[in-house]
Every structure is written in structure tokens, then in C-alpha cells.
Design a protein around this motif. Structure first.
Motif, PDB file in Angstrom:
ATOM      1  N   MET A 259       0.828  -1.205   0.000  1.00 31.87           N
ATOM      2  CA  MET A 259       0.000   0.000   0.000  1.00 31.87           C
ATOM      3  C   MET A 259       0.864   1.257   0.000  1.00 31.87           C
ATOM      4  O   MET A 259       0.560   2.232  -0.694  1.00 31.87           O
ATOM      5  CB  MET A 259      -0.925   0.005   1.210  1.00 31.87           C
ATOM      6  CG  MET A 259      -2.038  -1.018   1.150  1.00 31.87           C
ATOM      7  SD  MET A 259      -3.189  -0.830   2.524  1.00 31.87           S
ATOM      8  CE  MET A 259      -3.793   0.829   2.262  1.00 31.87           C
ATOM      9  N   ALA A 260       1.950   1.247   0.780  1.00 29.73           N
ATOM     10  CA  ALA A 260       2.822   2.417   0.864  1.00 29.73           C
ATOM     11  C   ALA A 260       3.489   2.707  -0.479  1.00 29.73           C
ATOM     12  O   ALA A 260       3.744   3.870  -0.813  1.00 29.73           O
ATOM     13  CB  ALA A 260       3.881   2.201   1.947  1.00 29.73           C
ATOM     14  N   LEU A 261       3.769   1.678  -1.256  1.00 29.04           N
ATOM     15  CA  LEU A 261       4.431   1.865  -2.542  1.00 29.04           C
ATOM     16  C   LEU A 261       3.465   2.181  -3.673  1.00 29.04           C
ATOM     17  O   LEU A 261       3.808   2.930  -4.599  1.00 29.04           O
ATOM     18  CB  LEU A 261       5.247   0.622  -2.897  1.00 29.04           C
ATOM     19  CG  LEU A 261       6.439   0.302  -1.984  1.00 29.04           C
ATOM     20  CD1 LEU A 261       7.103  -1.003  -2.414  1.00 29.04           C
ATOM     21  CD2 LEU A 261       7.454   1.448  -2.006  1.00 29.04           C
ATOM     22  N   LEU A 262       2.265   1.622  -3.615  1.00 29.69           N
ATOM     23  CA  LEU A 262       1.354   1.723  -4.753  1.00 29.69           C
ATOM     24  C   LEU A 262       0.148   2.615  -4.511  1.00 29.69           C
ATOM     25  O   LEU A 262      -0.259   3.363  -5.404  1.00 29.69           O
ATOM     26  CB  LEU A 262       0.867   0.317  -5.148  1.00 29.69           C
ATOM     27  CG  LEU A 262       1.952  -0.693  -5.557  1.00 29.69           C
ATOM     28  CD1 LEU A 262       1.317  -2.034  -5.878  1.00 29.69           C
ATOM     29  CD2 LEU A 262       2.757  -0.176  -6.742  1.00 29.69           C
ATOM     30  N   VAL A 263      -0.444   2.528  -3.336  1.00 34.14           N
ATOM     31  CA  VAL A 263      -1.743   3.166  -3.114  1.00 34.14           C
ATOM     32  C   VAL A 263      -1.619   4.535  -2.462  1.00 34.14           C
ATOM     33  O   VAL A 263      -2.192   5.521  -2.952  1.00 34.14           O
ATOM     34  CB  VAL A 263      -2.649   2.257  -2.258  1.00 34.14           C
ATOM     35  CG1 VAL A 263      -3.988   2.930  -2.000  1.00 34.14           C
ATOM     36  CG2 VAL A 263      -2.851   0.917  -2.946  1.00 34.14           C
ATOM     37  N   ILE A 264      -0.891   4.622  -1.355  1.00 39.32           N
ATOM     38  CA  ILE A 264      -0.867   5.855  -0.565  1.00 39.32           C
ATOM     39  C   ILE A 264      -0.341   7.056  -1.350  1.00 39.32           C
ATOM     40  O   ILE A 264      -0.939   8.138  -1.298  1.00 39.32           O
ATOM     41  CB  ILE A 264      -0.058   5.638   0.734  1.00 39.32           C
ATOM     42  CG1 ILE A 264      -0.767   4.603   1.625  1.00 39.32           C
ATOM     43  CG2 ILE A 264       0.115   6.955   1.486  1.00 39.32           C
ATOM     44  CD1 ILE A 264      -0.040   4.285   2.907  1.00 39.32           C
ATOM     45  N   PRO A 265       0.780   6.952  -2.107  1.00 38.79           N
ATOM     46  CA  PRO A 265       1.220   8.127  -2.881  1.00 38.79           C
ATOM     47  C   PRO A 265       0.169   8.612  -3.873  1.00 38.79           C
ATOM     48  O   PRO A 265      -0.050   9.826  -4.018  1.00 38.79           O
ATOM     49  CB  PRO A 265       2.477   7.611  -3.599  1.00 38.79           C
ATOM     50  CG  PRO A 265       2.966   6.486  -2.760  1.00 38.79           C
ATOM     51  CD  PRO A 265       1.730   5.832  -2.235  1.00 38.79           C
ATOM     52  N   THR A 266      -0.492   7.678  -4.560  1.00 37.47           N
ATOM     53  CA  THR A 266      -1.543   8.070  -5.509  1.00 37.47           C
ATOM     54  C   THR A 266      -2.711   8.722  -4.793  1.00 37.47           C
ATOM     55  O   THR A 266      -3.281   9.719  -5.270  1.00 37.47           O
ATOM     56  CB  THR A 266      -2.030   6.844  -6.292  1.00 37.47           C
ATOM     57  OG1 THR A 266      -0.910   6.208  -6.914  1.00 37.47           O
ATOM     58  CG2 THR A 266      -3.033   7.240  -7.348  1.00 37.47           C
ATOM     59  N   LEU A 267      -3.085   8.180  -3.641  1.00 36.93           N
ATOM     60  CA  LEU A 267      -4.194   8.736  -2.869  1.00 36.93           C
ATOM     61  C   LEU A 267      -3.900  10.164  -2.429  1.00 36.93           C
ATOM     62  O   LEU A 267      -4.736  11.066  -2.578  1.00 36.93           O
ATOM     63  CB  LEU A 267      -4.479   7.852  -1.656  1.00 36.93           C
ATOM     64  CG  LEU A 267      -5.615   8.274  -0.729  1.00 36.93           C
ATOM     65  CD1 LEU A 267      -6.943   8.244  -1.472  1.00 36.93           C
ATOM     66  CD2 LEU A 267      -5.670   7.378   0.505  1.00 36.93           C
TER      67      LEU A 267
ATOM     68  N   LEU B   5     -12.586   7.862 -14.101  1.00 33.03           N
ATOM     69  CA  LEU B   5     -12.850   9.038 -13.282  1.00 33.03           C
ATOM     70  C   LEU B   5     -11.544   9.573 -12.712  1.00 33.03           C
ATOM     71  O   LEU B   5     -10.732   8.816 -12.173  1.00 33.03           O
ATOM     72  CB  LEU B   5     -13.822   8.692 -12.156  1.00 33.03           C
ATOM     73  CG  LEU B   5     -14.381   9.873 -11.366  1.00 33.03           C
ATOM     74  CD1 LEU B   5     -15.277  10.737 -12.253  1.00 33.03           C
ATOM     75  CD2 LEU B   5     -15.164   9.405 -10.151  1.00 33.03           C
ATOM     76  N   GLN B   6     -11.351  10.865 -12.802  1.00 29.34           N
ATOM     77  CA  GLN B   6     -10.056  11.462 -12.502  1.00 29.34           C
ATOM     78  C   GLN B   6      -9.628  11.255 -11.051  1.00 29.34           C
ATOM     79  O   GLN B   6      -8.460  11.016 -10.777  1.00 29.34           O
ATOM     80  CB  GLN B   6     -10.093  12.960 -12.823  1.00 29.34           C
ATOM     81  CG  GLN B   6      -8.744  13.643 -12.742  1.00 29.34           C
ATOM     82  CD  GLN B   6      -8.818  15.085 -13.198  1.00 29.34           C
ATOM     83  OE1 GLN B   6      -9.901  15.602 -13.526  1.00 29.34           O
ATOM     84  NE2 GLN B   6      -7.689  15.768 -13.238  1.00 29.34           N
ATOM     85  N   PHE B   7     -10.565  11.345 -10.121  1.00 34.40           N
ATOM     86  CA  PHE B   7     -10.239  11.209  -8.708  1.00 34.40           C
ATOM     87  C   PHE B   7     -10.923   9.974  -8.117  1.00 34.40           C
ATOM     88  O   PHE B   7     -11.434   9.999  -6.996  1.00 34.40           O
ATOM     89  CB  PHE B   7     -10.656  12.468  -7.935  1.00 34.40           C
ATOM     90  CG  PHE B   7     -10.007  13.721  -8.450  1.00 34.40           C
ATOM     91  CD1 PHE B   7      -8.686  13.999  -8.168  1.00 34.40           C
ATOM     92  CD2 PHE B   7     -10.717  14.601  -9.256  1.00 34.40           C
ATOM     93  CE1 PHE B   7      -8.077  15.147  -8.643  1.00 34.40           C
ATOM     94  CE2 PHE B   7     -10.123  15.743  -9.744  1.00 34.40           C
ATOM     95  CZ  PHE B   7      -8.795  16.027  -9.449  1.00 34.40           C
ATOM     96  N   GLY B   8     -10.917   8.890  -8.881  1.00 34.68           N
ATOM     97  CA  GLY B   8     -11.624   7.681  -8.469  1.00 34.68           C
ATOM     98  C   GLY B   8     -11.108   7.084  -7.183  1.00 34.68           C
ATOM     99  O   GLY B   8     -11.894   6.592  -6.348  1.00 34.68           O
ATOM    100  N   LEU B   9      -9.786   7.124  -6.969  1.00 36.01           N
ATOM    101  CA  LEU B   9      -9.225   6.534  -5.752  1.00 36.01           C
ATOM    102  C   LEU B   9      -9.674   7.287  -4.513  1.00 36.01           C
ATOM    103  O   LEU B   9     -10.026   6.682  -3.490  1.00 36.01           O
ATOM    104  CB  LEU B   9      -7.696   6.509  -5.841  1.00 36.01           C
ATOM    105  CG  LEU B   9      -6.961   5.807  -4.704  1.00 36.01           C
ATOM    106  CD1 LEU B   9      -7.358   4.340  -4.625  1.00 36.01           C
ATOM    107  CD2 LEU B   9      -5.445   5.932  -4.875  1.00 36.01           C
ATOM    108  N   VAL B  10      -9.669   8.617  -4.582  1.00 41.22           N
ATOM    109  CA  VAL B  10     -10.102   9.432  -3.444  1.00 41.22           C
ATOM    110  C   VAL B  10     -11.586   9.213  -3.159  1.00 41.22           C
ATOM    111  O   VAL B  10     -11.995   9.045  -2.001  1.00 41.22           O
ATOM    112  CB  VAL B  10      -9.828  10.924  -3.709  1.00 41.22           C
ATOM    113  CG1 VAL B  10     -10.385  11.786  -2.578  1.00 41.22           C
ATOM    114  CG2 VAL B  10      -8.340  11.165  -3.859  1.00 41.22           C
ATOM    115  N   VAL B  11     -12.390   9.193  -4.216  1.00 41.06           N
ATOM    116  CA  VAL B  11     -13.828   8.992  -4.038  1.00 41.06           C
ATOM    117  C   VAL B  11     -14.105   7.620  -3.425  1.00 41.06           C
ATOM    118  O   VAL B  11     -14.928   7.474  -2.511  1.00 41.06           O
ATOM    119  CB  VAL B  11     -14.567   9.146  -5.376  1.00 41.06           C
ATOM    120  CG1 VAL B  11     -16.047   8.800  -5.220  1.00 41.06           C
ATOM    121  CG2 VAL B  11     -14.418  10.559  -5.908  1.00 41.06           C
ATOM    122  N   GLY B  12     -13.421   6.578  -3.926  1.00 41.05           N
ATOM    123  CA  GLY B  12     -13.594   5.245  -3.368  1.00 41.05           C
ATOM    124  C   GLY B  12     -13.168   5.169  -1.917  1.00 41.05           C
ATOM    125  O   GLY B  12     -13.828   4.528  -1.091  1.00 41.05           O
TER     126      GLY B  12
END
Length: 361
Positions: A75-83, A226-233
Motif C-alpha cells: 500500500m505504501a508503494l502503490l496506493v498511498i502516494p496516488t491517494l 474518473l479522474q479522482f476515483g481513488l479518493v472517491v472510493g
């Protein structure tokens, strides 16, 4: 000889007051320990299941720790920076989104947004406020030395507390059981069992539901484009523990962003709406009945009230404590109602008149 009820109430009242005072003055200090204890409570059934499979408690804790560490690294490598990046960008473009909203409303409802109108001023001020306050909050949290130190302390202390609590959970429960007042131990055990059942159904069950739905919303919205799909999810999954609120907030935010991004492309907008419809169907018919059950005993209004009160009084730590306290008070209230219905105060002492009994027969 049992302690008089008045003295018992004094001792329990002092204990409750002491708990609130400690929470008030030491909330920030207690945050890592509350989070660590919550994680240990969440993972205790997994450790028990591994013990049933033949592992020792220490080995079970080690296996869970290694798996959790791997998940965190991924998550720290893939998800959190994008979020974080998407959240910052969303705050930055908030004024532009509000301007486009103002133009869209002006084109279709020109009388609502005349120059200098209250609605136009409100829409413009919302975008400016989100950019200033949201960006300021994120930048402060991520760039200030104190914020970095606090984050590092959380990432260091919380796992350590969680590992030790998970390792000693059963022994700790046994030790606490040995300290219960003997006269009331059976009743306290029964209440504790009911509270644990409620918390297990809600925290573990709803936590799993939030994780599954948040992951589903984020992946599905990103696949749609969707441009901000990760934040919305992430937002939708985070507030799913309050029934319908997660879908309402996440759906409104996703559809609003989709209208700006895909205006005219009704297929993409329909796909965004369909994602939340499917999510609600899955949650209501599969996830919640299977993972949570129908007898949790935490009414949404009672939960929202507890979160609001404890969050206002004690901050983020209060919000973490609000759910267990709400569950405990709900169980105690039901116990009190049961005691009242079994008492002479409710049933009274008068018996039915014999003539009435004979007529009814």
C-alpha cells in the motif's frame, strides 16, 4: 455482605468520570494505544483460528505481523502516494470546479446566478475555502516537522502496541476477569459478552464491508476513467459504516465529478452511477447480511450522535472510542430495560380479580 448500591454507584461514577478526564487531557497521547488496541481486537479471531490450526499464540502473531507488514509495504508503494496526490489535486482544482458549476447553472438557470447574487457568491467561496483550508491542512500534515514526527510515531508505536496486545490478548482478558467484583461477576460477564458480540458484529463486520466496498469503488471508478476515483472510493468506503451515508456521499461526489469530466458522454456518467447502484445491491444483499448480521443493536441515529458528541469533545480519539462506548451504553440500556420489566415497579403487585379470571375462562 454486599456493598450498598449507593456506594457502588459512587465507585462506578468515579471510574467513569476518571475515564472521561483521562480522555480529555491525554487524547493525543492515547491515540497510538487506542489504534493499536483496536487493531489487536480486530485481528484476535484470526489469531484464535491459527491457534486452532496448531500454531502457538506467538507463531500466530508472527504470521499475522508478517502478512500485515507485506500489505502495508504494498500500500505504501502503490496506493498511498496516488491517494495523497489525487487528494491534493482535488483541493487545488476545487475553485475551477466551482466556476464550471457556476457556468453550467448560469446556462440552464440564468435567473439563479445573477451578478452579485447570494448563490453565486456562495459557490465561489466554497471553492476558495476548499482550496485554502484543504490544501493548508494537507500541506501542514505532510510538510511540517511536527506532523512528520507524529506520523512516524504512529507508524512505529501503533504496530508495536498492536503486536503486544495481540500476543497477550487472551491472558489480559483472563486477568481482567479475575479482577471483577465477585458479587457482580456473572452479570458483568454477560454484559461483556453482549458488548463483545455487538462490537464484533459491527467493528469487524463493518470494517470488512468498508474495506471491500472502498476497494471496489476505487478500482471500478479508476477503470471507468474518473479522474479522482481513488479518493472517491476511499471516502465512500470510509463512511460506509453508517448505513446509506457512504453511498450517498461517495455517489454524489462521484457523479458531480463525472458530470464535469464526462459532460455529454452519458455512457460514462451512467457507468459511474451504475457502480454505486451495484455496490449498494452487493452491500445490502450479500456483504452486510453475511459479515455483520441483522442484530447488531447499533441504530444509525444513535451511532451518529455518539460520533458527533465524542468527536466534538475529544477529537479523533473520541471518534475511535465512540463506537465501543455507544455499543456498551446500548447493551447496558437494554439490560436496564429488562431489569425494569422484571421489577415490581413495572409489573405491579395487584392480581387480576377472580371474577374476571372466571369470565375470561
Amino acid at each position: 455482605m454486599a456493598l450498598p448500591i449507593n456506594d457502588q454507584m459512587k465507585y462506578w461514577g468515579v471510574a467513569a468520570a476518571g475515564f472521561l478526564v483521562v480522555l480529555w487531557f491525554m487524547g493525543d497521547v492515547l491515540l497510538p494505544f487506542v489504534l493499536g488496541s483496536a487493531i489487536a481486537y480486530f485481528l484476535d479471531p484470526v489469531a484464535d483460528r491459527l491457534e486452532e490450526m496448531g500454531l502457538t499464540r506467538g507463531m500466530s502473531t508472527a504470521v499475522i505481523t508478517v502478512v500485515a507488514l507485506l500489505v502495508f509495504v504494498i500500500m505504501a508503494l502503490l496506493v498511498i502516494p496516488t491517494l495523497v496526490s489525487q487528494a491534493v489535486n482535488l483541493f487545488e482544482i476545487a475553485p475551477d470546479l466551482t466556476k464550471r458549476l457556476s457556468l453550467w447553472v448560469t446556462e440552464r438557470f440564468p435567473s439563479l446566478l445573477e451578478d452579485g447574487s447570494t448563490l453565486q457568491s456562495s459557490i465561489n467561496s466554497i471553492g476558495t475555502m476548499v482550496k485554502e483550508r484543504g490544501g493548508e491542512l494537507l500541506n501542514t500534515a505532510l510538510s511540517s516537522a511536527a506532523g512528520i514526527i507524529n506520523i512516524i510515531m504512529l507508524f512505529v508505536i501503533v504496530p508495536v502496541v498492536a503486536v503486544y496486545m495481540l500476543l497477550d490478548w487472551d491472558r489480559m482478558i483472563t486477568h481482567i476477569d479475575g479482577l471483577l467484583p465477585r458479587d457482580h461477576a456473572p452479570v458483568i460477564r454477560r454484559l461483556a459478552h453482549d458488548i463483545d458480540k455487538t462490537l464484533a458484529s459491527f467493528i469487524r463486520g463493518m470494517g470488512t464491508v468498508c474495506l471491500i466496498l472502498g476497494t471496489y469503488y476505487a478500482i471500478a471508478l479508476m477503470l471507468v476513467g474518473l479522474q479522482f476515483g481513488l479518493v472517491v472510493g476511499f471516502i465512500a468506503g470510509l463512511v460506509t459504516f453508517i448505513p446509506y451515508l457512504g453511498a450517498l456521499i461517495g455517489g454524489a461526489l462521484a457523479l458531480g465529478l463525472a458530470l464535469f469530466q464526462f459532460w455529454g458522454d452519458w455512457v460514462s456518467i451512467g457507468l459511474v452511477a451504475g457502480i454505486f447502484v451495484i455496490g449498494q445491491v452487493i452491500e445490502g444483499n450479500v456483504l452486510t447480511p453475511k459479515l455483520v448480521g441483522n442484530s447488531v443493536g447499533l441504530h444509525p441515529v444513535w451511532l451518529i450522535l455518539a460520533l458527533s458528541v465524542f468527536g466534538t469533545l475529544f477529537g479523533f480519539v473520541g471518534m475511535l472510542v465512540a463506537v465501543p462506548v455507544a455499543a456498551s451504553l446500548g447493551v447496558i440500556a437494554r439490560f436496564g430495560v429488562g431489569q425494569y420489566q422484571d421489577s415490581l415497579l413495572y409489573r405491579g403487585t395487584e392480581q387480576p380479580h377472580p371474577s374476571f379470571t372466571e369470565k375470561s375462562d
